[in-house]
Design an enzyme around this catalytic site. Structure first.
Site, mmCIF file in Angstrom:
data_model
loop_
_atom_site.group_PDB
_atom_site.id
_atom_site.type_symbol
_atom_site.label_atom_id
_atom_site.label_comp_id
_atom_site.label_asym_id
_atom_site.label_seq_id
_atom_site.Cartn_x
_atom_site.Cartn_y
_atom_site.Cartn_z
ATOM 1 N N SER A 241 -4.695 -11.396 -7.147
ATOM 2 C CA SER A 241 -2.877 -10.852 -8.288
ATOM 3 C C SER A 241 -2.238 -11.265 -7.063
ATOM 4 C CB SER A 241 -2.712 -9.311 -8.229
ATOM 5 O OG SER A 241 -2.976 -9.507 -9.667
ATOM 6 N N SER B 93 -0.454 -10.168 -10.835
ATOM 7 C CA SER B 93 0.783 -9.309 -10.595
ATOM 8 C C SER B 93 1.707 -9.513 -10.025
ATOM 9 C CB SER B 93 -0.115 -8.016 -10.901
ATOM 10 O OG SER B 93 -0.320 -7.538 -9.742
ATOM 11 N N LYS C 9 6.208 -5.699 -2.562
ATOM 12 C CA LYS C 9 5.720 -5.645 -4.467
ATOM 13 C C LYS C 9 5.741 -4.227 -4.223
ATOM 14 C CE LYS C 9 1.890 -6.290 -7.460
ATOM 15 N NZ LYS C 9 0.607 -6.654 -7.718
#
Length: 576
Positions: free
Chosen positions: A221, A199, A105
């Site tokens: 997330s 996210s 990420k």
């Protein structure tokens, strides 16, 4: 400024030319390949790391225009692949991910690629140090092939009244490979018709752009996007995996974790991400003791459901519940979702699990509104600014200012801004460039916190968070019913587990209509407002398993047994 796609293509073109120049006919395909399958192919010389990277880069070039699953491709991916191949040929295998491409990420530090967090202010930030988990991956031989997209700053920029949906200012909107189309309704702003979650993004792993990826989680997330992409997502106990070098929201709830296509892959990745000893840069890493040799795979047994006590918390998660002081009930599942969960429960019974149904989470059925978890959210939008935040926990907004400012200080001269205040001012100055398309209400309510004057309030709210989510929450229901885990639909258990700092594992299982209202199963219903003739594709809908602190070994065993008994993951048809 180059567009995201132009930047990605500019990186990919020379890599693909270099990869194809020495590539031969490849009998091994990376599509849906598990980590053990890749390990075996490398060991038997059916493939090489160069061939793996070339295949993955080709898939990225072919399909990522549609998905927008990443922000940056590692321009040295093939160079690193060649190094891993030479090491293997010389008899040196670093670890279980040797020569295997993994994505991170884009809020996890790498010193050879930017770490943007999706924010324009950090678009060119290359941190001066790498994350502990990045070092662990490299030490295990992994090739960091790309940085995945995310909701900007892990979804702590814009809350109510204009919340983001799978968007950041650097890369734009992300899409779901199970329906990679934009919302066709006139009121749409370009976002996906089928939410990819957030996210973190699981789209690239679902589409076989890499073997697996690492997400981060503060309030769901990892598990939410994993559910939406038919992945196994593991939100670990806070401290299992070092947060050093991960852009923070609040250290009280932040964690990184695996997002994979199988439980076995998640177990392998988990063992690599977790450090062998506590990280001096993250005190929380003393919380749990790693299993011997950090080997989670030894807990993966097909009969792990036999005798496992699984609780079904009906109130809110399955059935609507009336809360004190509110007229409208909350929660519950529609008919299609109920059918999926009923089947999952029946399969667990058939595999020998002891299903305790129903069980009550005390803080969910508490009549005193001040002691009810469902009436105690975290403050997250403009309507919960200072002076209007009596009914919510200030920990996320307080922790953001405290920990984000500390993170900026750790960057030294590399930091493009020095404080949260400076970031907000930078965003305002660059608003016309798209820095804050949805505003920055969450940054605003964080920055107005006074770290000294509001310290006591934050500490009080943290104690209440833990009382409602742990003592009168997960721990209470587990202990009262002697449970190994509670079973929640899809990723709906994310908020409770995240607030407790406890583990939650999501496993793929079923599909339900996208946005269908409650009604009889099989009805030809559509979410209100879709244009006539538009056919929304079904949405993945898995199961969630939550346990107490440091219970990952047991949860992974249960998750593996369920996965092996069902094997319901279906690859996305949009990326064959």
């Amino acid at each position: 400024m180059m567009t995201r796609m132009n930047r990605v293509l500019a990186t990919l073109a020379p890599l693909l030319l270099a990869g194809s120049a020495g590539a031969q006919k490849k009998p091994f395909t990376v599509v849906e390949a598990t980590i053990p399958e890749i390990q075996a192919a490398l060991q038997s010389k059916r493939t090489t790391s160069r061939e793996l990277v070339t295949q993955y880069l080709t898939r990225i070039a072919t399909y990522d225009r549609m998905l927008h699953s990443l922000v940056t491709v590692n321009p040295k991916a093939l160079v690193e692949a060649d190094e891993r191949d030479r090491e293997r040929a010389a008899g040196r295998v670093r670890g279980p991910l040797h020569g295997i491409p993994i994505a991170l990420k884009d809020n996890i530090h790498t010193t050879d690629m930017p770490t943007t967090g999706g924010a324009l202010a950090f678009a060119d930030l290359t941190p001066p140090y790498e994350a502990t988990l990045t070092k662990n991956l490299r030490d295990a031989g992994a090739i960091i092939i790309a940085k995945t997209t995310l909701i900007e700053l892990a979804n702590w920029v814009a809350g109510a009244p204009t919340a983001m949906s799978a968007y950041n200012a650097v890369a734009g909107f992300g899409f779901n490979p199970y329906d990679p189309r934009r919302d066709p309704r006139p009121s749409g702003d370009g976002r996906a018709v089928l939410s990819p979650g957030g996210s973190s993004s699981g789209a690239g792993t679902a589409a076989s752009f890499w073997a697996a990826n690492v997400g981060s989680d503060t309030g769901g997330s990892i598990t939410q996007p994993s559910n939406q992409a038919m992945l196994v997502g593991v939100r670990p106990t806070i401290g299992r995996i070092s947060r050093y070098g991960v852009i923070p929201i609040t250290a009280d709830h932040d964690t990184a974790g695996p997002m994979t296509r199988s439980v076995m892959d998640a177990a392998i990745l988990m063992g690599v991400l977790e450090s062998a000893a506590p990280d001096p840069n993250d005190v929380a890493t003393k919380t749990c003791t790693p299993p011997a040799n950090r080997d989670y795979t030894k807990f993966l047994k097909r009969d792990a459901l036999k005798g496992a006590r699984i609780g079904i918390p009906r109130a809110f998660y399955y059935d609507r519940v009336s809360l004190p002081g509110e007229e409208r009930p909350r929660g519950g599942l529609n008919a299609e979702q109920q059918k999926v969960m009923a089947e999952a429960i029946e399969i667990m019974k058939q595999q020998g699990a002891v299903i305790v149904d129903p069980v009550e989470i005390p803080s969910f059925v508490e009549k005193d509104p001040k002691r009810n978890f469902l009436l105690w959210p975290y403050c997250s939008g403009a309507e919960q600014a200072k002076g209007k935040d009596e009914g919510c926990s200030v920990n996320f907004k307080y922790g953001m200012k405290r920990d984000f400012n500390s993170w900026l200080a750790s960057l030294g001269a590399a930091a493009p801004v020095k404080t949260l205040t400076e970031l907000r001012e930078w965003n305002q100055a660059h608003a016309k460039a798209g820095a804050i398309r949805y505003g920055q209400s969450r940054l605003d309510i964080s920055d107005e916190m006074d770290l000294e004057a509001d310290r006591a309030r934050n500490e009080s709210d943290v104690r209440k968070d833990q009382l409602l989510s742990r003592t009168n929450g997960i721990d209470a229901v587990l202990q009262a019913n002697r449970l190994d885990a509670i079973l929640t639909p899809a990723a709906s258990g994310a908020d409770l587990a995240a607030r407790a700092g406890y583990p939650l594992i999501v496993v793929p299982f079923g599909m339900v209509p996208n946005g269908a209202p409650s009604g009889p199963p099989g009805g030809a219903q559509q979410r209100p407002g879709f244009p006539a003739g538009f056919d929304p594709k079904p949405s993945p809908f898995g199961i969630g398993l939550t346990g107490t602190a440091c219970s990952e070994p047991r949860l992974m065993g249960i998750a593996y047994a369920f996965e092996q008994a069902t094997k319901r993951r279906v690859p996305p048809p949009s990326t064959p």
